[in-house]
Design a protein around this motif. Sequence first.
Motif, PDB file in Angstrom:
ATOM      1  N   GLN A 109      59.652   3.133   5.871  1.00 49.62           N
ATOM      2  CA  GLN A 109      60.701   2.398   6.578  1.00 49.62           C
ATOM      3  C   GLN A 109      61.387   3.307   7.599  1.00 49.62           C
ATOM      4  O   GLN A 109      61.598   2.902   8.744  1.00 49.62           O
ATOM      5  CB  GLN A 109      61.729   1.871   5.570  1.00 49.62           C
ATOM      6  CG  GLN A 109      62.767   0.945   6.165  1.00 49.62           C
ATOM      7  CD  GLN A 109      62.242  -0.457   6.384  1.00 49.62           C
ATOM      8  OE1 GLN A 109      61.773  -1.107   5.462  1.00 49.62           O
ATOM      9  NE2 GLN A 109      62.306  -0.934   7.602  1.00 49.62           N
ATOM     10  N   SER A 157      58.830   1.202  16.010  1.00 55.08           N
ATOM     11  CA  SER A 157      58.817  -0.194  16.452  1.00 55.08           C
ATOM     12  C   SER A 157      58.082  -0.361  17.777  1.00 55.08           C
ATOM     13  O   SER A 157      57.491  -1.406  18.033  1.00 55.08           O
ATOM     14  CB  SER A 157      60.241  -0.746  16.555  1.00 55.08           C
ATOM     15  OG  SER A 157      60.989   0.009  17.481  1.00 55.08           O
ATOM     16  N   SER A 167      58.861  -5.221  14.265  1.00 56.37           N
ATOM     17  CA  SER A 167      59.694  -5.155  13.063  1.00 56.37           C
ATOM     18  C   SER A 167      58.824  -4.877  11.835  1.00 56.37           C
ATOM     19  O   SER A 167      57.624  -5.136  11.842  1.00 56.37           O
ATOM     20  CB  SER A 167      60.475  -6.453  12.866  1.00 56.37           C
ATOM     21  OG  SER A 167      59.587  -7.502  12.519  1.00 56.37           O
ATOM     22  N   ASP A 176      58.808  -5.349   7.525  1.00 56.65           N
ATOM     23  CA  ASP A 176      59.393  -5.917   6.318  1.00 56.65           C
ATOM     24  C   ASP A 176      58.493  -5.515   5.152  1.00 56.65           C
ATOM     25  O   ASP A 176      57.291  -5.777   5.182  1.00 56.65           O
ATOM     26  CB  ASP A 176      59.479  -7.440   6.442  1.00 56.65           C
ATOM     27  CG  ASP A 176      60.151  -8.082   5.240  1.00 56.65           C
ATOM     28  OD1 ASP A 176      61.015  -7.432   4.615  1.00 56.65           O
ATOM     29  OD2 ASP A 176      59.802  -9.230   4.918  1.00 56.65           O
TER      30      ASP A 176
END
Length: 103
Positions: A10, A15, A43, A45
Amino acid sequence: MTDNVLEKLQTRFDSQAAQGMDDVFQFNFSDKGSYYLVVKEGSLDIQEGEHDDPSVTLSMSSDTLKGVMNGDISGMSAFMSGQLKATGNVMLATRLNSLFPGR
């Protein structure tokens, strides 16, 4: 341990490298369960469990992922030695280093 590796993913996520992507990376860990990463238009997730229709599925131990991500193991050598198994759009796996650069 897996949570720590996923947290690092993360924080290292680029990006810019993910612009124009709409892909799901499924990780099945032999020692820690399953997680998937949804990379869409810049993005990221991260979810626990198994996705219905992943773009690529990678099966390995969490230590193998850790080694690949910190540069101790090359993804190609892990694949060739059987430490890493990939199904689906295997070429997507080669983009992991650009999506998650650095140490």
